[in-house]
Design a protein around this motif. Structure first.
Motif, short mmCIF file in Angstrom:
data_model
loop_
_atom_site.label_atom_id
_atom_site.label_comp_id
_atom_site.label_asym_id
_atom_site.label_seq_id
_atom_site.Cartn_x
_atom_site.Cartn_y
_atom_site.Cartn_z
N ARG A 347 -8.92 4.79 -10.02
CA ARG A 347 -7.66 5.02 -9.29
C ARG A 347 -7.59 6.50 -8.89
O ARG A 347 -6.67 7.24 -9.26
CB ARG A 347 -6.49 4.59 -10.16
N ALA A 348 -8.59 6.92 -8.10
CA ALA A 348 -8.78 8.35 -7.82
C ALA A 348 -7.60 8.98 -7.08
O ALA A 348 -7.19 10.10 -7.40
CB ALA A 348 -10.07 8.55 -7.03
N VAL A 349 -7.06 8.28 -6.10
CA VAL A 349 -5.97 8.86 -5.31
C VAL A 349 -4.72 9.04 -6.17
O VAL A 349 -4.07 10.09 -6.15
CB VAL A 349 -5.69 7.98 -4.07
N GLU A 350 -4.41 8.03 -6.98
CA GLU A 350 -3.24 8.15 -7.86
C GLU A 350 -3.45 9.23 -8.92
O GLU A 350 -2.53 9.97 -9.28
CB GLU A 350 -2.94 6.81 -8.53
N LEU A 351 -4.68 9.31 -9.43
CA LEU A 351 -4.98 10.36 -10.41
C LEU A 351 -4.78 11.74 -9.78
O LEU A 351 -4.15 12.62 -10.37
CB LEU A 351 -6.42 10.21 -10.91
N GLU A 352 -5.31 11.91 -8.56
CA GLU A 352 -5.18 13.22 -7.91
C GLU A 352 -3.72 13.53 -7.62
O GLU A 352 -3.26 14.66 -7.84
CB GLU A 352 -6.00 13.26 -6.62
N ASP A 353 -3.00 12.54 -7.14
CA ASP A 353 -1.58 12.76 -6.85
C ASP A 353 -0.78 13.11 -8.11
O ASP A 353 0.26 13.76 -8.04
CB ASP A 353 -0.99 11.52 -6.15
N ALA A 354 -1.29 12.67 -9.27
CA ALA A 354 -0.61 12.97 -10.54
C ALA A 354 -1.02 14.33 -11.10
O ALA A 354 -0.51 14.75 -12.14
CB ALA A 354 -0.92 11.87 -11.56
N GLY A 355 -1.98 15.00 -10.43
CA GLY A 355 -2.37 16.33 -10.89
C GLY A 355 -3.74 16.41 -11.53
O GLY A 355 -4.14 17.47 -12.02
N TYR A 382 -15.62 5.06 1.05
CA TYR A 382 -15.51 3.63 1.31
C TYR A 382 -14.89 2.86 0.14
O TYR A 382 -14.05 2.00 0.34
CB TYR A 382 -16.88 3.07 1.68
N ILE A 383 -15.31 3.18 -1.09
CA ILE A 383 -14.74 2.42 -2.22
C ILE A 383 -13.26 2.74 -2.38
O ILE A 383 -12.45 1.84 -2.66
CB ILE A 383 -15.52 2.67 -3.53
N GLN A 384 -12.88 3.99 -2.14
CA GLN A 384 -11.47 4.34 -2.30
C GLN A 384 -10.61 3.77 -1.17
O GLN A 384 -9.45 3.46 -1.37
CB GLN A 384 -11.32 5.86 -2.40
N ARG A 385 -11.19 3.62 0.02
CA ARG A 385 -10.45 2.98 1.11
C ARG A 385 -10.14 1.52 0.80
O ARG A 385 -9.12 0.98 1.23
CB ARG A 385 -11.23 3.09 2.42
N LEU A 386 -11.03 0.88 0.04
CA LEU A 386 -10.76 -0.51 -0.33
C LEU A 386 -9.49 -0.61 -1.17
O LEU A 386 -8.75 -1.59 -1.09
CB LEU A 386 -11.94 -1.09 -1.13
N ARG A 387 -9.24 0.43 -1.97
CA ARG A 387 -8.04 0.39 -2.82
C ARG A 387 -6.80 0.96 -2.12
O ARG A 387 -5.71 0.43 -2.27
CB ARG A 387 -8.30 1.18 -4.11
N TYR A 388 -7.00 2.04 -1.36
CA TYR A 388 -5.83 2.79 -0.87
C TYR A 388 -5.63 2.76 0.64
O TYR A 388 -4.65 3.31 1.14
CB TYR A 388 -5.91 4.25 -1.33
N GLY A 389 -6.59 2.19 1.38
CA GLY A 389 -6.47 2.17 2.83
C GLY A 389 -7.10 3.38 3.47
O GLY A 389 -7.33 4.40 2.82
N ALA A 390 -7.37 3.26 4.77
CA ALA A 390 -8.12 4.30 5.48
C ALA A 390 -7.32 5.59 5.64
O ALA A 390 -7.87 6.69 5.60
CB ALA A 390 -8.56 3.78 6.85
#
Ligand code: ZN
Length: 497
Positions: A347-355, A382-390
Motif C-alpha cells: 500500500r505504497a501510496v497510502e504509506l507515503e501519504d501517512a508519512g 504499473y503495480i501501484q496503478r493497479l491499486r490506486y489508478g493512473a
C-alpha cells in the motif's frame, strides 16, 4: 575550455563527452558541465526550467555546484568561447539524455545472483521457496559471495544505480568475513553502499524456518556487528560505505536478538533493517508465535522509529499504516519480487501519504531475478496503478521513490536529488534508441518506453559507467566476460552441492 563535442550533433547520434580521462591518464578538468539535456528529473512538482541547460559538477568537492537555467550559461564562463575561455570547464553534450539523480536501491541480497531462475523454486511462494533454497545457500563460499556481489552491483550500476543496500544474513561456516568481502567489492567498483550485517538466530530446532547450520549465536552476531561499524562505517556527506544491522525476519531471528540489535544500533547510531509483512504466511507466524500482528511485534522489540526501514511492507492495515508514518519508519517497496512470489501489492501510496518514506528495492535475485533498478521504477508504476489508478501514480512520483525516497530510507540527505551542494551522483539515459522513437516527453518516455540501461553513470563526480559499460574505481573497464564465466561456475557448483 575543453569542449570535446565540437563535431557532435544530436542527429548524428554521436557518443557524448570526453574519453574516460581516469583511464587515459589525462588530468580531468576541475568542473564538468552536462550541457543541454533533454530533461532533468529534479523531483515531482519542481520547476524543470531551473536546469534546462544542464548541471555543473565540481570534481574536487564531488558535488553539484550549479544548475544552469533556460537561456543561461554556467556562471563561471561559457563553453562556446563567446563568454570567455574556461580551461577548467569540461563539457559533455547531454542532448540525447535524460538525467536523473543516481538511483538508490534499498533492498537486495547480492548472493542470490547465484540462484537466479532455478527451476525447483521458480513457481513457489515465499516459505516453500525459502525451504528449498536455504540448504543451497548454506554452501556459500567467500569466492562465490565476492563474485555474486560484483555481478549484482555491476548490474545495478549499469541500470543507473549509484548507491545500493545489501541485506546479507547468511554466515555459514567459513563465511565469518562476508561483509568484509563485500566492502572490498564496493571499493573496487567505486559505488556507494549500505551493507547491512544481517543475521539468523532462530533455527528449525527452536521453531524457526531456517536449517540449523545457517543460524548463529546472538553474541557472535552482535560482536561482529559492532566490529563492522567500528572498522567500516562512514558518517556525514559523501560517505561511501555505511553499515546497518538487519536481523532477517520474524521467523528466523529470536525476539532477544531483535531487541539487542535495536539497542546496539541506537548506541552506535546506525540504521536498522528487516523483512516485515511480506506475506500472509509471515503474518500467521507472528500471530501464532508471538500472539501479535507484525507491527505490534515490531514495536514490542523497540523497532518502531526513524532508524528503521522495512523490506516489503505489503500486509499492513489502516491503523498500522498510520503508526508507521507517525513513527518515521521507511519502507523498501519491491514490486517485482512481490509479483514473482505472489506476495501481494504494497500500500505504497497510502504509506507515503501517512508519512512513510518509500524507497525502491529490486530484492534478491532469487525472487526478481534481475538487479535492474530503472526497470523496477516501471514495475512500481504499473503495480501501484493497479491499486490506486493512473492519476495517483505518476512517472515523477515513482522516480522520486527510486531516488529521494530511497535516500531517506537509508538515512541520507546528501544524495537522491539534483540540487546545489548534493553529491554528484547522476545517471544519464539515452533516448535515441528504437524503444523511444516516436516518444514526445522525456520523463514519461524514460519510464513508459522501458529504459533498461544507463549510458553514463557518475558517483561523486567520477564516471563509473561510460557508453553503458561499468568502469571500476581504478578507471579500467570491468571484464564482464571473465566475471560471468567465474560467476556461472560458482553458481553451478552451489546448486550441485
Ligand atoms: Zn529480501
Amino acid at each position: 575550455m575543453i569542449d570535446t563535442n565540437e563535431t557532435d550533433t544530436p542527429a548524428a547520434g554521436n557518443r557524448p563527452g570526453p574519453e574516460n580521462s581516469q583511464a587515459s591518464g589525462i588530468r580531468p578538468a576541475a568542473r564538468l558541465w552536462l550541457r543541454d539535456p533533454l530533461a532533468v528529473h529534479l523531483g515531482a512538482g519542481v520547476d524543470q526550467d531551473q536546469a534546462a541547460r544542464g548541471i555543473v559538477i565540481d570534481r574536487a568537492t564531488e558535488t553539484i555546484v550549479e544548475l544552469v537555467p533556460a537561456g543561461g550559461e554556467p556562471s563561471s564562463g561559457g563553453a562556446d568561447g563567446a563568454t570567455g575561455a574556461d580551461e577548467a570547464l569540461e563539457v559533455v553534450d547531454a542532448s540525447a539524455h535524460v538525467i536523473t539523480p543516481g538511483l538508490i536501491n534499498t533492498h537486495h541480497h547480492f548472493y542470490q545472483t547465484l540462484t537466479r531462475a532455478w527451476a525447483p523454486v521458480a513457481d513457489l511462494s515465499l516459505f516453500g521457496w525459502l525451504l528449498n533454497l536455504y540448504p543451497v545457500w548454506a554452501r556459500l563460499t567467500p569466492r562465490a559471495l565476492e563474485l555474486a556481489t560484483t555481478v549484482a552491483m555491476a548490474e545495478l550500476l549499469e541500470s543507473g544505480c549509484t548507491t545500493a543496500a545489501d541485506h546479507h544474513y547468511l554466515f555459514p561456516s567459513g563465511m565469518d568475513e562476508a561483509i568484509d568481502i563485500q566492502v572490498d567489492v564496493v571499493r573496487r567498483l567505486g559505488m556507494r553502499a549500505m551493507l547491512t550485517r544481517g543475521s539468523m538466530s532462530l533455527g528449525e530446532e527452536a521453531g524457526g524456518l531456517p536449517p540449523q547450520q545457517t543460524v548463529q549465536d546472538s553474541d557472535v552476531i552482535l560482536d561482529d556487528s559492532r566490529r563492522l561499524v567500528e572498522i567500516f562505517h562512514q558518517r556525514g556527506p559523501g560517505a561511501q560505505i555505511q553499515i546497518g544491522f538487519a536481523p532477517c525476519s520474524p521467523f528466523s531471528v529470536t525476539t532477544e536478538l531483535m531487541r539487542d540489535s535495536a539497542a546496539l544500533a541506537a548506541e552506535l547510531d546506525v540504521r536498522l533493517h528487516t523483512h516485515l509483512a511480506e506475506t500472509i504466511d509471515e503474518e500467521d507466524f507472528c500471530r501464532e508465535t508471538f500472539g501479535l500482528r507484525t507491527v505490534d511485534y515490531l514495536e514490542s522489540v523497540g523497532w518502531l522509529g526513524e532508524r528503521t526501514w522495512l523490506a516489503h511492507g505489503v500486509h499492513f492495515d489502516d491503523s498500522e499504516i498510520g503508526r508507521l508514518g507517525a513513527a518515521g519508519v521507511s519502507v523498501a517497496h519491491c514490486p517485482t519480487s512481490n509479483m514473482r512470489l505472489a506476495s501481494g501489492i504494497a500500500r505504497a501510496v497510502e504509506l507515503e501519504d501517512a508519512g512513510v518514506a518509500i524507497g525502491l528495492g529490486v530484492d534478491g535475485s532469487a525472487s526478481n531475478d534481475a538487479s535492474n533498478l530503472i526497470r523496477e521504477v516501471r514495475q512500481a508504476l504499473y503495480i501501484q496503478r493497479l491499486r490506486y489508478g493512473a492519476e495517483a501514480v505518476t512517472c515523477d512520483r515513482v522516480l522520486d521513490w527510486a531516488t529521494k525516497g530511497s535516500a531517506t530510507a537509508l538515512g541520507r540527505d546528501d544524495i537522491g536529488t539534483i540540487e546545489v551542494g548534493r553529491q554528484a551522483d547522476l545517471a544519464m539515459f539515452r533516448l535515441d534508441g528504437l524503444p523511444f522513437s516516436g516518444s514526445h516527453d522525456p520523463i514519461p518516455a524514460l519510464v513508459l518506453c522501458g529504459a533498461e540501461k544507463a549510458d553514463r553513470v557518475m558517483v561523486g563526480g567520477q564516471w563509473r559507467v561510460i557508453d553503458g559499460r561499468a568502469i571500476g574505481a581504478d578507471g579500467v573497464e570491468l571484464d564482464k566476460e571473465a566475471l560471468i564465466a567465474a560467476h556461472q561456475e560458482e553458481a553451478r557448483r552451489l546448486v550441485a552441492g
